[in-house]
Design a protein around this motif. Structure first.
Motif, PDB file in Angstrom:
ATOM      1  N   ARG A 179       0.881  -0.978  -0.084  1.00 15.73           N
ATOM      2  CA  ARG A 179      -0.063   0.087  -0.050  1.00 15.73           C
ATOM      3  C   ARG A 179       0.868   1.292   0.025  1.00 15.73           C
ATOM      4  O   ARG A 179       2.317   1.312   0.380  1.00 15.73           O
ATOM      5  N   SER A 180       0.455   2.502  -0.409  1.00 18.95           N
ATOM      6  CA  SER A 180       1.108   3.637  -0.192  1.00 18.95           C
ATOM      7  C   SER A 180       0.222   4.552   0.618  1.00 18.95           C
ATOM      8  O   SER A 180      -1.009   4.618   0.441  1.00 18.95           O
ATOM      9  N   THR A 181       0.906   5.422   1.051  1.00 16.16           N
ATOM     10  CA  THR A 181       0.267   6.129   2.429  1.00 16.16           C
ATOM     11  C   THR A 181      -0.440   7.388   1.611  1.00 16.16           C
ATOM     12  O   THR A 181      -0.156   7.610   0.325  1.00 16.16           O
ATOM     13  N   ARG A 182      -1.364   7.879   2.717  1.00 20.12           N
ATOM     14  CA  ARG A 182      -2.500   8.802   1.858  1.00 20.12           C
ATOM     15  C   ARG A 182      -1.450  10.071   1.596  1.00 20.12           C
ATOM     16  O   ARG A 182      -2.173  11.023   0.432  1.00 20.12           O
ATOM     17  N   PHE A 183      -0.628  10.459   2.382  1.00 20.82           N
ATOM     18  CA  PHE A 183      -0.142  11.703   2.196  1.00 20.82           C
ATOM     19  C   PHE A 183       1.042  11.822   1.151  1.00 20.82           C
ATOM     20  O   PHE A 183       1.302  12.422   0.213  1.00 20.82           O
ATOM     21  N   GLY A 184       2.084  10.978   1.683  1.00 17.51           N
ATOM     22  CA  GLY A 184       3.341  11.122   0.966  1.00 17.51           C
ATOM     23  C   GLY A 184       3.495   9.959  -0.020  1.00 17.51           C
ATOM     24  O   GLY A 184       4.538   9.773  -0.588  1.00 17.51           O
ATOM     25  N   PHE A 217      -0.989  -1.283  12.084  1.00 20.40           N
ATOM     26  CA  PHE A 217      -1.890  -0.925  11.295  1.00 20.40           C
ATOM     27  C   PHE A 217      -1.274  -0.625   9.801  1.00 20.40           C
ATOM     28  O   PHE A 217      -1.923   0.300   9.090  1.00 20.40           O
ATOM     29  N   ASP A 218       0.005  -0.800   9.808  1.00 24.03           N
ATOM     30  CA  ASP A 218       0.795  -0.605   8.424  1.00 24.03           C
ATOM     31  C   ASP A 218       0.471  -1.417   7.539  1.00 24.03           C
ATOM     32  O   ASP A 218       0.591  -0.849   6.179  1.00 24.03           O
ATOM     33  N   SER A 251      -2.124  -1.156  -3.707  1.00 18.78           N
ATOM     34  CA  SER A 251      -2.240   0.014  -4.238  1.00 18.78           C
ATOM     35  C   SER A 251      -0.966   0.794  -4.056  1.00 18.78           C
ATOM     36  O   SER A 251      -0.065   0.775  -3.254  1.00 18.78           O
ATOM     37  N   LEU A 281      -2.143  -2.672   6.159  1.00 16.82           N
ATOM     38  CA  LEU A 281      -3.576  -2.527   5.626  1.00 16.82           C
ATOM     39  C   LEU A 281      -3.622  -2.768   4.180  1.00 16.82           C
ATOM     40  O   LEU A 281      -2.746  -2.429   3.423  1.00 16.82           O
ATOM     41  N   ARG A 294       4.233   6.845   0.376  1.00 15.44           N
ATOM     42  CA  ARG A 294       5.191   6.085   0.968  1.00 15.44           C
ATOM     43  C   ARG A 294       4.871   4.550   1.085  1.00 15.44           C
ATOM     44  O   ARG A 294       3.630   4.305   1.330  1.00 15.44           O
ATOM     45  N   PRO A 295       5.671   3.993   0.453  1.00 18.65           N
ATOM     46  CA  PRO A 295       5.360   2.186   0.586  1.00 18.65           C
ATOM     47  C   PRO A 295       5.369   1.782   1.843  1.00 18.65           C
ATOM     48  O   PRO A 295       6.129   2.019   2.385  1.00 18.65           O
ATOM     49  N   ARG A 296       4.332   0.726   2.106  1.00 16.54           N
ATOM     50  CA  ARG A 296       4.167   0.199   3.574  1.00 16.54           C
ATOM     51  C   ARG A 296       3.991  -1.340   3.336  1.00 16.54           C
ATOM     52  O   ARG A 296       3.153  -1.779   2.434  1.00 16.54           O
TER      53      ARG A 296
END
Lengths: 381, 435, 81
Positions: free
Chosen positions: C34-39, C53-54, C81, C56, C41-43
């Motif tokens: 997944r990628s974070t909603r602001f930056g 909860f990283d 995503s 998700l 960033r891959p998680r």
């Protein structure tokens, strides 16, 4: 020595300090905690004109709405001019809503049931209709309070506006009858006038000066959902019951659906009102009711998860009006508290008008309805 | 139906407490969020047997008590004469019980550093869970870093599973492998086993060293290893290639349910908030008991001992045997010594850059934390209100300790009225099953 | 039960019975999903025990499931995503 000492670094205290500094006064703000750590820190950030009956509070709200827009131009905090949408389940309630809107004389549009989807595509079907208030807005209250203090300090000369956190007021200093400073955990602070902007704790502060203010905590819970990738809800949406609950005097639990998205992604869900003192114990039935009402209004929220909840204590006065003005029982002491659930929205006007008083000017609005000594003996308990 | 006792958590403390109480005749229900009993210590893969002692206890418990797995407890509330445990499994479920035993364990305590959110960086406990619970090593070439005795079993386990352990980097300097504290507990064999596993594979074990940055575009490719002074300031650095990093700086007890119920907390030896209990494991709230890591991090043996003491006391079994009390005292003293031997030193804050994320969920960098402080946010809570660290999915579980350090205060007891996410639909509807 | 496949963005990834989605992905070398909603960033996995909860991920159309907690089942469709 400052011209003005403001007790409370919440949004109301911040606005008082900002406008007093702008009026050329030297201001010291003291708070026993950090900035915005009381009810401001539990607020949704309502800047509403839609939920006010015509009268002094609505006048205050309209002035405040204009001032918030001015303040937001300085930047540094979220201000969303998203508009409010009040919805009615039945034709009867819709009629009451539109009648209220007409009386308010506030900019609004009556929305028939079939047109609601154009405003909020995910609203439940079958609602009778609603009223759209374009002036309703939302602000991030904690950051706004902190920024206002900083803005005041930066804009009107360094040293003009001081913030002192972790300083607890323990009493008042007087010169004759007149209040001319505060006694604190960190020594005495002298000032030309003292502003009690202690919110829900305003009654306790007033008591230190020997005057009674019937400010009581009215607890509210807010549910916070997981952040949504795409905004599901555009406006601040609430049901007509909210208006009645705000105006009610009941001690027992009252809830109504108030649902809105935020720029950070989560949806905020309120609102509950109950008078249970300063009890922070989580009430599962209250959270369940808030969830049920939100899902009823927006069925698409059913699968969305609540990840947090918090509660706060609105500063409630028996007549639901704030206390703004000098206290004739303690000259030199000014109050700016008791805004119940509308403190965020009403803060700029409160600060603006109070600063006019402090600067010896005639306030732009009649403050008589908000006078501190208006409560009857019975209300004073 | 009202149970005599609801136990929350199926690790060593919960299982021992539930079993002891059930054996004494109490009607017991135990809830755990996972698919198998075991908690973190006795985590085991699907189809595998846990450690024999725990397996026997779990088996006996299942004969005598109701065990509800995959039930995440999101709240516990107190009514006049009983408690309601609000859980969520496939549906919302409620359990009523006259008393509650909180045995909710702990999770890793990470420290932020540049790149700590890159995929491939896991907590030490996360790497261990992946290996023990899923039989998947975290990577091919793995660095293990942090502080505390837990790093050893993690590194040894990975090495035994065939992964290349590029090094174990223990930030503290006090004790070498030969004087490792597990030796002191009559566990020389265990420690020697770890040491052997590492030595046989020539895994370097470096004291006064830490991983202070992680590098990579989309995944971890390398880390910066630093030599530290005694306050953990950087003396020198080198880069180390690896595709995974297991990193942990101790543990945070999960006490939010106790806090929800109003239980008094205290600061443990290292400042961590833990539930305050008396000699019989009772909390300050009548009817609420706590055992294991929530009362202070101390390992599985202490947890089991506390669970047994709680179980006996809950069953009203008169005096708790002195044997158990003495064992608890010895294990607690040892836990306190460990906390003393592996303190987190303040120099870690010098590893951060202004854009290092402090809060992973809300992506809040250090610069925004500092900005909030300049605006008058003088504690962790007000920093959260202004800059949002801790407001996201994990509710501050990952950044709470670091944020408290940055705010210059001890970590505060967590206020989480909703301890686990729950869909609004489930929250809205009355529970579908009652146990 | 034998090993089975789950689908990750249409690609088959093997899973073992009882294994979580996160573990199956990780074992297959898929470590960010997944990628974070602001930056942006891959998680991927971080705490591995359901608290951070990283990890998700969307599974069978349900968004934001914890990959480290959710057991894989034959035919699961995972969308990154």
């Amino acid at each position: 020595m400052s011209d003005v000492i403001v007790i409370g670094a919440g949004v109301v205290g911040a606005a008082c300090a900002y406008y007093a500094a702008r009026a050329g006064l030297d201001v010291t703000v003291v708070d026993r905690g950090p900035v915005a750590s009381g009810t401001t820190g539990s607020g949704e950030g309502n800047v509403l004109v839609s939920d006010k009956e015509p009268g002094p509070e609505l006048d205050l709200a309209l002035l405040s709405n204009r001032l918030w827009r001015e303040l937001a131009e300085h930047g540094g905090f979220e201000f969303e001019a998203k508009g409010g949408l009040v919805v009615a389940e039945t034709a009867g309630v819709l009629r009451q809503l539109t009648e209220l809107a007409a009386k308010q004389g506030v900019e609004h549009t009556a929305v028939p049931g079939e047109a609601l989807g154009g405003y909020e595509p995910h609203l439940a079907p079958g609602l009778a209709g609603g009223v759209h208030y374009p002036q309703d807005a939302q602000v991030q209250p904690m950051l706004a309070a902190a920024r206002l203090i900083k803005l005041g300090a930066d804009s009107y000369g360094h040293g003009t506006l001081h913030l002192r956190t972790g300083v607890t007021v323990t009493g008042f200093l007087r010169s004759g009858e007149r209040v001319n400073g505060v006694r604190t955990s960190h020594g005495d602070i002298l000032g030309g006038a003292v502003v009690n902007a202690a919110g829900t704790w305003g009654g306790e502060v007033a008591a230190l000066a020997g005057v009674h203010l019937p400010v009581l905590p009215r607890r509210g819970f807010i549910l916070v959902t997981e952040p949504l990738r795409e905004p599901l809800i555009r406006h601040k949406v609430y049901t007509a019951a909210y208006v009645t609950n705000v105006a009610s005097d009941a001690e027992g639990l009252e809830t109504s659906a108030v649902v809105e998205g935020t720029p950070a992604g989560p949806v905020l869900i309120g609102a509950s009102r109950e008078r249970v003192g300063f009890d922070r114990t989580t009430s599962v039935p209250v959270l369940s009711r808030l969830a049920a009402q939100a899902v009823e209004l927006f069925p698409a929220l059913r699968e969305v998860r609540a990840i947090r909840a918090y509660c706060g204590f609105r500063p409630y006065c028996p007549d639901h009006l704030p206390v703004i003005g000098e206290d004739p029982r303690a000259p030199g002491l000014y109050h700016a508290c008791g805004h119940e659930g509308a403190g965020i929205g009403l803060a700029p006007a409160t600060g603006y008008l109070l600063a006019q008083l402090l600067a010896g000017q005639r306030p732009g609005l009649d403050l008589h309805p908000f006078r501190p000594d208006r409560f009857t003996r019975e209300e004073n308990g | 139906m009202i149970h005599d006792l609801a136990v929350i958590g199926g690790g060593p403390a919960g299982v021992a407490g539930a079993l002891t109480a059930a054996l004494a005749g109490l009607r017991v229900v135990l809830l755990d969020g996972g698919p198998r009993l075991g908690g973190q210590y006795f985590r085991h893969a699907h189809g595998a047997e846990p450690e024999p002692r725990f397996a026997r206890q779990s088996h006996a418990l299942r004969q005598r008590a109701e065990v509800l797995l995959k039930h995440q407890v999101w709240a516990v509330s107190r009514e006049d004469d009983a408690f309601t445990v609000h859980a969520h499994g496939t549906a919302r479920a409620e359990v009523r019980a006259r008393r509650v035993l909180i045995a909710t364990g702990a999770h890793d305590r990470p420290l932020p550093f540049p790149g700590w959110d890159l995929p491939g960086v896991l907590t030490a406990g996360g790497a261990q869970a992946l290996l023990k619970g899923e039989r998947v090593p975290a990577g091919r070439r793995i660095a293990v870093a942090g502080t505390g005795p837990f790093l050893l079993p993690v590194a040894a386990g990975l090495a035994r599973a065939g992964a290349e352990v590029a090094g174990v980097f223990e930030a503290s300097g006090g004790l070498g492998l030969a004087r490792h504290p597990v030796m002191a507990l009559g566990k020389a064999g265990e420690a020697a086993g770890y040491a052997w596993a590492l030595a046989a594979r020539r895994v370097p074990y470096r004291r006064n060293h830490a991983v202070i940055a992680a590098h990579g575009e989309h995944e971890l490719r390398a880390v910066t290893v630093a030599r530290l002074d005694r306050d953990w300031n950087v003396l020198g650095t080198e880069e180390l290639e690896c595709d995974a990093l297991a990193v942990g700086y101790g543990f945070v007890p999960q006490i939010e349910l106790a806090v929800q119920l109003g239980c008094l907390t205290r600061q443990d030896a290292d400042g961590t908030p833990v539930v305050d209990v008396d000699a019989r494991q009772r909390t300050s709230v009548p009817g609420v008991w706590a055992a294991g890591e929530p009362t202070g991090v101390g390992g599985w043996e202490l947890s089991e001992t506390e669970g047994r003491i709680a179980g006996l006391a809950l069953a009203g079994a008169g005096e708790v045997p002195g044997l158990l009390l003495r064992r608890r005292a010895r294990l607690r003293a040892f836990a306190a010594a460990l906390q003393g031997a592996y303190p987190v030193r303040p120099g870690w804050q010098s590893w951060l850059t202004p854009d290092t994320l402090i809060c992973r969920c809300e992506e809040v960098p250090l610069a925004r934390v500092r900005e909030a402080q300049e605006l008058g946010a003088t504690d962790a809570r007000s920093i959260k209100l202004l800059a949002r660290p801790g407001m996201g999915w994990c509710q501050g579980r990952m950044c709470g300790y670091a944020l408290a350090c940055l705010a210059g205060e001890p970590q505060q007891p967590p206020r989480r009225p909703i301890a686990q996410p729950i869909s609004l639909g489930a929250l809205a509807e009355p529970p579908q099953k009652e146990h | 039960m034998e090993r089975f496949d789950i689908s990750v963005d249409g690609r088959a990834v093997p899973a073992e019975p009882g294994q979580t989605i996160g573990a199956a992905l990780h074992a297959a070398g898929v470590r960010s999903w997944r990628s974070t909603r602001f930056g942006g960033r891959p998680r991927g996995l971080f705490c591995g025990i359901g608290v951070c909860f990283d990890c998700l991920v969307e599974v069978n159309g349900r968004p934001a499931e914890r990959a480290c907690q959710l057991e894989a089942r034959p035919g699961d469709e995972v969308s990154t995503s």
